[in-house]
Design an enzyme around this catalytic site. Structure first.
Site, PDB file in Angstrom:
ATOM      1  N   HIS A 180     -10.013  -5.401  -3.005  1.00 34.75           N
ATOM      2  CA  HIS A 180      -8.655  -5.558  -2.474  1.00 34.75           C
ATOM      3  C   HIS A 180      -8.742  -5.871  -0.990  1.00 34.75           C
ATOM      4  O   HIS A 180      -9.496  -5.237  -0.252  1.00 34.75           O
ATOM      5  CB  HIS A 180      -7.804  -4.302  -2.703  1.00 34.75           C
ATOM      6  CG  HIS A 180      -8.471  -3.031  -2.304  1.00 34.75           C
ATOM      7  ND1 HIS A 180      -9.445  -2.428  -3.080  1.00 34.75           N
ATOM      8  CD2 HIS A 180      -8.321  -2.242  -1.209  1.00 34.75           C
ATOM      9  CE1 HIS A 180      -9.860  -1.332  -2.474  1.00 34.75           C
ATOM     10  NE2 HIS A 180      -9.203  -1.193  -1.330  1.00 34.75           N
ATOM     11  N   ASP A 190       0.854  -1.189   0.000  1.00 32.51           N
ATOM     12  CA  ASP A 190       0.000   0.000   0.000  1.00 32.51           C
ATOM     13  C   ASP A 190       0.891   1.241   0.000  1.00 32.51           C
ATOM     14  O   ASP A 190       1.872   1.321   0.746  1.00 32.51           O
ATOM     15  CB  ASP A 190      -0.928  -0.004   1.227  1.00 32.51           C
ATOM     16  CG  ASP A 190      -2.071   0.979   1.076  1.00 32.51           C
ATOM     17  OD1 ASP A 190      -3.230   0.534   0.983  1.00 32.51           O
ATOM     18  OD2 ASP A 190      -1.799   2.203   1.054  1.00 32.51           O
ATOM     19  N   HIS A 202      -6.880  -5.598   2.451  1.00 34.92           N
ATOM     20  CA  HIS A 202      -5.772  -4.957   3.164  1.00 34.92           C
ATOM     21  C   HIS A 202      -5.207  -5.986   4.123  1.00 34.92           C
ATOM     22  O   HIS A 202      -5.926  -6.483   4.995  1.00 34.92           O
ATOM     23  CB  HIS A 202      -6.274  -3.773   4.000  1.00 34.92           C
ATOM     24  CG  HIS A 202      -6.792  -2.612   3.212  1.00 34.92           C
ATOM     25  ND1 HIS A 202      -6.041  -1.489   2.956  1.00 34.92           N
ATOM     26  CD2 HIS A 202      -7.999  -2.389   2.638  1.00 34.92           C
ATOM     27  CE1 HIS A 202      -6.769  -0.612   2.262  1.00 34.92           C
ATOM     28  NE2 HIS A 202      -7.955  -1.144   2.066  1.00 34.92           N
ATOM     29  N   HIS A 231     -11.981  -1.889  -7.209  1.00 35.26           N
ATOM     30  CA  HIS A 231     -11.469  -3.203  -7.616  1.00 35.26           C
ATOM     31  C   HIS A 231     -11.157  -3.876  -6.286  1.00 35.26           C
ATOM     32  O   HIS A 231     -10.308  -3.390  -5.533  1.00 35.26           O
ATOM     33  CB  HIS A 231     -10.213  -3.037  -8.473  1.00 35.26           C
ATOM     34  CG  HIS A 231      -9.587  -4.302  -8.962  1.00 35.26           C
ATOM     35  ND1 HIS A 231      -9.245  -4.503 -10.294  1.00 35.26           N
ATOM     36  CD2 HIS A 231      -9.207  -5.442  -8.311  1.00 35.26           C
ATOM     37  CE1 HIS A 231      -8.702  -5.702 -10.427  1.00 35.26           C
ATOM     38  NE2 HIS A 231      -8.652  -6.284  -9.234  1.00 35.26           N
TER      39      HIS A 231
HETATM   40  P1  AMP Z   1      -9.677   1.533   0.152  1.00 33.89           P
HETATM   41  O1  AMP Z   1      -9.769   2.884   0.799  1.00 33.89           O
HETATM   42  O2  AMP Z   1     -10.069   0.387   1.034  1.00 33.89           O
HETATM   43  O3  AMP Z   1     -10.392   1.496  -1.196  1.00 33.89           O
HETATM   44  O4  AMP Z   1      -8.134   1.276  -0.129  1.00 33.89           O
HETATM   45  C1  AMP Z   1      -7.454   1.787  -1.223  1.00 33.89           C
HETATM   46  C2  AMP Z   1      -6.000   1.724  -0.848  1.00 33.89           C
HETATM   47  O5  AMP Z   1      -5.239   1.835  -2.031  1.00 33.89           O
HETATM   48  C3  AMP Z   1      -5.544   2.830   0.104  1.00 33.89           C
HETATM   49  O6  AMP Z   1      -5.043   2.248   1.308  1.00 33.89           O
HETATM   50  C4  AMP Z   1      -4.468   3.559  -0.690  1.00 33.89           C
HETATM   51  O7  AMP Z   1      -3.388   3.972   0.109  1.00 33.89           O
HETATM   52  C5  AMP Z   1      -4.054   2.501  -1.696  1.00 33.89           C
HETATM   53  N1  AMP Z   1      -3.492   3.010  -2.944  1.00 33.89           N
HETATM   54  C6  AMP Z   1      -4.004   3.988  -3.737  1.00 33.89           C
HETATM   55  N2  AMP Z   1      -3.221   4.157  -4.829  1.00 33.89           N
HETATM   56  C7  AMP Z   1      -2.209   3.262  -4.714  1.00 33.89           C
HETATM   57  C8  AMP Z   1      -1.077   2.941  -5.534  1.00 33.89           C
HETATM   58  N3  AMP Z   1      -0.823   3.578  -6.699  1.00 33.89           N
HETATM   59  N4  AMP Z   1      -0.226   1.975  -5.099  1.00 33.89           N
HETATM   60  C9  AMP Z   1      -0.463   1.332  -3.933  1.00 33.89           C
HETATM   61  N5  AMP Z   1      -1.515   1.577  -3.132  1.00 33.89           N
HETATM   62  C10 AMP Z   1      -2.379   2.532  -3.516  1.00 33.89           C
HETATM   63 ZN    ZN Z   2      -9.919  -3.346 -11.829  1.00 31.02          ZN
END
Ligand code: AMP
Ligand code: ZN
Length: 115
Positions: A104, A36, A106, A102
């Site tokens: 994910h 992240d 954590h 998409h």
């Molecule tokens: P959510 O808020 O559960 O949708 O989590 C999205 C996560 O994606 C957040 O913790 C962001 O810090 C992470 N994120 C956003 N852009 C990137 C990126 N380019 N590379 C890695 N993590 C990212």
């Molecule tokens: Zn996607």
């Protein structure tokens, strides 16, 4: 960002395709894991299916085996990076703080986590 975000304009699809750089932690045929960019724990990894599903509910309905696989990958990351303890979080929907549509997982590990 709209919740109706489509696969063809999806940040994590672009990361999986290598069009946007990421710090890869794990990859296999169906699944990709990367650090992240804004870590909330000493080790904070995102685990995603390579196929686009909007959230964990859609993944559970359409590909439950992949959901189980994501849990296994998370456990493996936590064993490699720490002592096997980890927190697994799927923010689902705008009100829960989902910002990327998409699915994910954590994976939070690497230290004693706050409650
Ligand atoms: P959510 O808020 O559960 O949708 O989590 C999205 C996560 O994606 C957040 O913790 C962001 O810090 C992470 N994120 C956003 N852009 C990137 C990126 N380019 N590379 C890695 N993590 C990212
Ligand atoms: Zn996607």
């Amino acid at each position: 960002m709209s919740e109706a975000n489509e696969a063809n304009d999806c940040l994590f699809c672009k990361i999986i395709a290598g069009e946007i750089p990421s710090a890869k932690v794990y990859e296999d045929e169906t699944t990709y894991a990367f650090k992240d960019i804004n870590p909330k724990a000493k080790v904070h990894v995102l685990v995603v299916p390579k196929r686009h599903y909007a959230n964990v509910a859609e993944l559970a309905e359409k590909d439950p085996a992949e959901l189980a696989h994501i849990a296994e990958v998370a456990a493996s990351i936590a064993r490699d990076a720490y002592n096997g303890s980890f927190r697994l979080v799927f923010n689902t929907g705008l009100d829960a703080g989902q910002t990327v549509f998409h699915v994910h997982a954590h994976v939070l590990t690497g230290e004693t986590l706050d409650e």
